[in-house]
Write an enzyme that holds these catalytic residues in place. Structure first.
Site, short mmCIF file in Angstrom:
data_model
loop_
_atom_site.label_atom_id
_atom_site.label_comp_id
_atom_site.label_asym_id
_atom_site.label_seq_id
_atom_site.Cartn_x
_atom_site.Cartn_y
_atom_site.Cartn_z
N GLY A 1 -2.15 20.91 82.27
CA GLY A 1 -3.19 21.28 83.22
C GLY A 1 -3.09 20.54 84.54
O GLY A 1 -2.07 19.95 84.86
N TYR A 2 -4.18 20.58 85.31
CA TYR A 2 -4.21 20.10 86.69
C TYR A 2 -3.06 20.79 87.45
O TYR A 2 -2.16 20.17 88.00
CB TYR A 2 -4.11 18.57 86.78
CG TYR A 2 -4.84 18.04 88.00
CD1 TYR A 2 -6.23 17.97 88.01
CD2 TYR A 2 -4.14 17.65 89.13
CE1 TYR A 2 -6.91 17.53 89.13
CE2 TYR A 2 -4.81 17.21 90.26
CZ TYR A 2 -6.19 17.15 90.25
OH TYR A 2 -6.86 16.71 91.37
N LEU A 3 -3.12 22.10 87.41
CA LEU A 3 -2.00 22.94 87.83
C LEU A 3 -1.67 22.80 89.31
O LEU A 3 -2.56 22.64 90.15
CB LEU A 3 -2.30 24.41 87.51
CG LEU A 3 -2.59 24.73 86.04
CD1 LEU A 3 -2.81 26.24 85.89
CD2 LEU A 3 -1.47 24.26 85.13
N GLY B 1 4.30 23.72 91.03
CA GLY B 1 5.38 23.64 90.04
C GLY B 1 5.05 24.46 88.82
O GLY B 1 5.87 25.24 88.32
N HIS B 2 3.82 24.31 88.31
CA HIS B 2 3.38 25.11 87.16
C HIS B 2 3.38 26.60 87.52
O HIS B 2 3.79 27.44 86.71
CB HIS B 2 1.96 24.71 86.74
CG HIS B 2 1.82 23.28 86.30
ND1 HIS B 2 1.04 22.37 86.98
CD2 HIS B 2 2.33 22.60 85.24
CE1 HIS B 2 1.08 21.20 86.36
NE2 HIS B 2 1.85 21.31 85.30
N GLN C 1 1.66 12.03 72.98
CA GLN C 1 2.80 11.67 73.82
C GLN C 1 2.48 10.52 74.78
O GLN C 1 3.32 10.15 75.59
CB GLN C 1 3.34 12.88 74.56
CG GLN C 1 2.45 13.40 75.68
CD GLN C 1 2.93 14.76 76.18
OE1 GLN C 1 3.00 15.73 75.43
NE2 GLN C 1 3.28 14.83 77.45
N SER D 1 3.77 16.95 91.00
CA SER D 1 3.39 16.40 89.71
C SER D 1 1.87 16.26 89.68
O SER D 1 1.26 15.96 90.72
CB SER D 1 4.02 15.01 89.53
OG SER D 1 3.39 14.31 88.48
P1 AMP Z 1 2.97 18.96 82.73
O1 AMP Z 1 1.67 19.66 82.94
O2 AMP Z 1 3.24 17.86 83.70
O3 AMP Z 1 3.19 18.58 81.29
O4 AMP Z 1 4.09 20.04 83.05
C1 AMP Z 1 4.09 21.30 82.44
C2 AMP Z 1 5.39 21.99 82.78
O5 AMP Z 1 5.50 22.12 84.20
C3 AMP Z 1 6.62 21.21 82.31
O6 AMP Z 1 7.58 22.13 81.81
C4 AMP Z 1 7.08 20.56 83.57
O7 AMP Z 1 8.47 20.28 83.58
C5 AMP Z 1 6.75 21.60 84.60
N1 AMP Z 1 6.66 21.01 85.93
C6 AMP Z 1 5.91 19.93 86.30
N2 AMP Z 1 6.13 19.64 87.60
C7 AMP Z 1 7.04 20.54 88.06
C8 AMP Z 1 7.67 20.76 89.32
N3 AMP Z 1 7.42 19.99 90.37
N4 AMP Z 1 8.54 21.78 89.43
C9 AMP Z 1 8.81 22.57 88.35
N5 AMP Z 1 8.24 22.42 87.14
C10 AMP Z 1 7.37 21.42 87.00
#
Ligand code: AMP
Length: 281
Positions: A31-33, A36-37, A61, A185
């Site tokens: 979450g906190y989209l 990238g998401h 994790q 991120s």
């Molecule tokens: P997270 O919410 O951080 O666990 O990320 C969820 C998914 O989004 C994971 O597959 C991450 O690799 C992907 N993700 C996070 N940040 C980015 C980004 N800047 N570009 C592409 N994918 C991302």
């Protein structure tokens, strides 16, 4: 858009989608989209008839001294964004739904986690592979999309899917960056303005390394030394690792001869930042 909290309901929906002959694409997140998401959701939209997003901050994790309790959350905004991106269902389980009382089953890889992030985050990949296995059994996707931003995580998932014969296609999405180069991120929400130059040193060090390789330098140690210098210019940064390694095994390489991964992790005033690039002579 369906918002589903219950495991049974999600599984029943997955069965129904399969009965209707639909292909489900799945994007798991915490979450906190951000953009990238969203880029992964757009890949999912292309890959399947039915697009499922999960939002779950997975306690398994996080290590005891990590940021589980402060991890940024904003479900309402995430749901709006998901709706706008054409997501068909969002799975938002509670901690207890996935880790019910008496829970005791974990999925663990033998080799890949003993590199890069796994060295300083010993429970991280065990938590990731365990929750992703659960999510795969609940969402029952045909395709799942993960970001290359978490390159090691993608490698670990690919290995797990191959080893355990999950009938799921794993797709990697490229790293999405801010205009200034910072890899997007959810943790960037912690960054204060004065930390920005230091945060940018990761992508700068990677860009500089790519240029060194382009100019004919192939000695990994020389490239790591220069990257260390770029990061060390910011006293607020503590380097966790700067690694030049094989993109499949994640074993260190001394000479960059073919497609090679360069990955960096640092703590910037306790905020963990990671970034990576492919070096290609
Ligand atoms: P997270 O919410 O951080 O666990 O990320 C969820 C998914 O989004 C994971 O597959 C991450 O690799 C992907 N993700 C996070 N940040 C980015 C980004 N800047 N570009 C592409 N994918 C991302």
């Amino acid at each position: 858009m369906n918002i589903i909290h219950s495991v049974q309901e999600m599984q029943a929906r997955a069965d129904e989608m399969r009965r209707l002959g639909k292909t489900t694409a799945f994007v798991p997140t915490m979450g906190y989209l951000h953009a990238g998401h969203v880029s992964l959701l757009r890949i999912g939209k292309q890959k399947g008839d039915d697009l499922v997003l999960s939002i779950f901050v997975n306690p398994a994790q996080f290590g005891p001294n990590e940021d589980l309790s402060s991890y940024p959350r904003s479900l309402e905004r995430d749901l709006e964004l998901a709706e706008k991106e054409g997501v068909d269902a969002v799975f938002v389980p509670t901690d207890k739904a996935l880790y019910q009382d008496g829970y005791q089953t974990y999925v663990e890889l033998e080799k890949l986690p003993h590199h890069l992030c796994g060295l300083s985050r010993p429970v991280f990949f065990k938590g990731v592979t365990t929750v992703v296995t659960q999510l795969f059994h609940i969402v029952k996707p045909h395709v799942a999309i993960f970001g290359e931003k978490d390159f090691q995580q993608l490698a670990v998932i690919r290995q797990m899917v191959a080893d355990l014969k999950f009938d799921i296609e794993i797709v990697g999405g490229p790293i999405i960056r801010e205009a200034d180069g910072l890899a997007m991120s959810s943790r960037n929400a912690y960054l204060k303005d004065h930390m920005r130059p230091a945060a940018l040193s990761l992508s700068k060090a990677l860009e500089n390394s790519r240029q060194m390789v382009q100019s004919g330098i192939s000695d990994a140690r020389e490239i790591v030394e220069k990257a260390t210098e770029i990061l060390a210019a910011f006293p607020a940064i503590t380097i966790d690792y700067i690694s030049i390694c094989d993109p499949v095994t994640l074993d260190d390489v001394a000479l960059i001869e073919g497609r090679t991964l360069m990955a960096i992790a640092v703590a910037l005033e306790k905020i963990r930042l990671i970034d990576n690039t492919i070096l290609q002579p």
